[in-house]
Write an enzyme that holds these catalytic residues in place. Sequence first.
Site, PDB file in Angstrom:
ATOM      1  N   ASP A  52       0.851  -1.192   0.000  1.00 11.92           N
ATOM      2  CA  ASP A  52       0.000   0.000   0.000  1.00 11.92           C
ATOM      3  C   ASP A  52       0.887   1.243   0.000  1.00 11.92           C
ATOM      4  OD1 ASP A  52      -1.752   2.065   0.403  1.00 11.92           O
ATOM      5  OD2 ASP A  52      -2.614   1.305   2.259  1.00 11.92           O
ATOM      6  N   GLU A 132      29.848  13.296   1.956  1.00 14.91           N
ATOM      7  CA  GLU A 132      30.524  13.213   3.256  1.00 14.91           C
ATOM      8  C   GLU A 132      29.435  13.038   4.321  1.00 14.91           C
ATOM      9  OE1 GLU A 132      32.999  16.582   4.002  1.00 14.91           O
ATOM     10  OE2 GLU A 132      33.832  16.612   1.971  1.00 14.91           O
ATOM     11  N   GLU A 134      28.308  13.172   7.976  1.00 18.10           N
ATOM     12  CA  GLU A 134      28.538  13.636   9.345  1.00 18.10           C
ATOM     13  C   GLU A 134      27.364  13.207  10.205  1.00 18.10           C
ATOM     14  OE1 GLU A 134      31.124  17.660   8.206  1.00 18.10           O
ATOM     15  OE2 GLU A 134      29.031  17.848   8.797  1.00 18.10           O
ATOM     16  N   GLU A 214      34.784  14.515  14.098  1.00 18.43           N
ATOM     17  CA  GLU A 214      34.541  15.836  13.517  1.00 18.43           C
ATOM     18  C   GLU A 214      34.673  16.929  14.582  1.00 18.43           C
ATOM     19  OE1 GLU A 214      34.130  18.158  11.520  1.00 18.43           O
ATOM     20  OE2 GLU A 214      34.296  17.171   9.592  1.00 18.43           O
ATOM     21  N   GLU A 222      32.580  11.653  11.299  1.00 21.97           N
ATOM     22  CA  GLU A 222      32.445  11.713   9.848  1.00 21.97           C
ATOM     23  C   GLU A 222      32.987  10.447   9.217  1.00 21.97           C
ATOM     24  OE1 GLU A 222      34.270  14.107   6.034  1.00 21.97           O
ATOM     25  OE2 GLU A 222      33.473  15.324   7.673  1.00 21.97           O
ATOM     26  N   HIS A 271      27.953  17.118   2.697  1.00 20.73           N
ATOM     27  CA  HIS A 271      28.543  17.793   1.539  1.00 20.73           C
ATOM     28  C   HIS A 271      28.613  16.809   0.375  1.00 20.73           C
ATOM     29  CE1 HIS A 271      30.969  19.921   4.953  1.00 20.73           C
ATOM     30  NE2 HIS A 271      29.722  20.340   4.897  1.00 20.73           N
ATOM     31  N   ARG A 342      35.365  27.291   2.936  1.00 24.34           N
ATOM     32  CA  ARG A 342      34.267  26.553   3.538  1.00 24.34           C
ATOM     33  C   ARG A 342      33.082  27.436   3.917  1.00 24.34           C
ATOM     34  NH1 ARG A 342      38.634  23.282   4.271  1.00 24.34           N
ATOM     35  NH2 ARG A 342      38.224  21.030   4.301  1.00 24.34           N
ATOM     36  N   GLU A 361      32.337  20.814  -4.502  1.00 22.09           N
ATOM     37  CA  GLU A 361      31.354  20.261  -3.563  1.00 22.09           C
ATOM     38  C   GLU A 361      30.273  21.289  -3.269  1.00 22.09           C
ATOM     39  OE1 GLU A 361      32.505  19.518   0.484  1.00 22.09           O
ATOM     40  OE2 GLU A 361      33.941  21.172   0.537  1.00 22.09           O
ATOM     41  N   ARG A 363      27.923  22.412  -0.345  1.00 17.94           N
ATOM     42  CA  ARG A 363      28.104  22.239   1.087  1.00 17.94           C
ATOM     43  C   ARG A 363      26.820  22.388   1.910  1.00 17.94           C
ATOM     44  NH1 ARG A 363      32.940  22.125   3.234  1.00 17.94           N
ATOM     45  NH2 ARG A 363      32.343  23.263   5.111  1.00 17.94           N
TER      46      ARG A 363
END
Length: 476
Positions: A52, A132, A134, A214, A222, A271, A342, A361, A363
């Site tokens: 269902d 990545e 985390e 991390e 991570e 990321h 970053r 990447e 982020r």
Amino acid sequence: MGKSGEILQMCRDKGIEMIDFKMTDLDGRWRHITIPAARFSEEIFTYGIGFDGSNYGYAPVEKSDMVFIPDPATAFIDPFVEIPTLSMTGDVCMIGEKENRPFDQYPRNVSLRAAEYMRQTGIADEMVIGPEFEFHILDEVRFQVEPKAGFYSVETRQAQWNSGRDDGYNTGYQIPSKGGYHIAAPGDIHYNLRSRMCMTLEEWGVKVKYHHHEVGGAGQMEIEVELGEMVDMADKTMITKYVVKNMAARAGKTATFMPKPVYKEAGNGMHVHMLLKKDGKPVFYDENGYSGLSRTALYFIGGLLKHAASLCAFTNPSTNSFKRLVPGFEAPVTIGYATSNRSAVIRIPAYAKAPEAKRFELRCPDATANPYYAYAAILMAGLDGIENDTDPQANGWGPYDFNLYDLPKEQRQQIRSLPKTLDEALDALEEDHEYLLKGQVFPERLIHIWISRKREEARRIAEIPHPAEFLQYYDL
């Protein structure tokens, strides 16, 4: 030997007694149904297993009957069950009068159509991504939402707030707030558990690049995996979350991928590194381009930045997501691109110099996303940028080769920002989703269902009194 013969032979060789079928619901959770191995036959690959779909968040009840068709290539022995069990994922179809047809809302089908649309454009024949992961490993979590009470509490012995603990077990190796990045033992109390997680992932076909503690001192970890084809990596994202949560539970711990489970600590992102290939060759490399990127790569970036706000509705689809996207915690808040920065929503790693490794990447995503929808939406936004020659520099989105957090307020206000709430992201998706409809990759009905469902989540959570409101307003 047919598909069922191969599966049954595996069952005999490995002593398998049960076969488990894992399906993905609208939100991105695995659900499953299990049959005895003796009941397995070739017909299952043709007619599937009925269920269902309305209980998965997909279809209205009057059209909810669906079938799950397992993919034998995904067969793996589930390491977390008592009875020897073979696990398979696959695809979902709608039941037709003459034959079944792929269900257009099913997450895996959406990502498969996105990959096919990419091939049809001639731009590339493969999207390669690397998430990545985390997450937090905690000793205990408690929460309650009732008319008379609402609270949450997380606990881990490694957190700095336990430095004064007086129960006979205090080792004094607590990790300072925001001080956990690559911390070594004895502070890194979950090193062995992470290694066991990674070995289990390797056995399941998920290649691990590395793992580490991390930044967040209160149990943030991570695991980064090697890059792989987009749809396969969406499958492996589901596997990774399953392994991490179950390995933690087996160790008497609890793991969460919530973006912001601990106040004033770094949040959990996912990321996504990405590159395109055509005929096995990299599409994103040009030794003379900015940071070694080709015009195609920059246009792809332009598409991501143009649609960044609406993308967040799929890459950051929880109210908690936007508690992570705040200044001061290495999470992006502005829409721009740069090398080794970053604070930008798109970061180009300076260490990825080789043509076959040249990538960037995104982020902002986090793991509350349904990976099939999120990765497909990312691809469609980038392809739209290429198709329309969307130049990120000409549009004023960078490159921002400086810390965006340190800009004066006046300059910061001139740069477009990511949505600050889930409702803002949903507003953006309502206004900007034509790029997702190309090639019928995302059905418009799915967009409407997603917006309606997520707005209801946001409304329900917004109505609940918050403990901080008692702190702020109780005595007024």
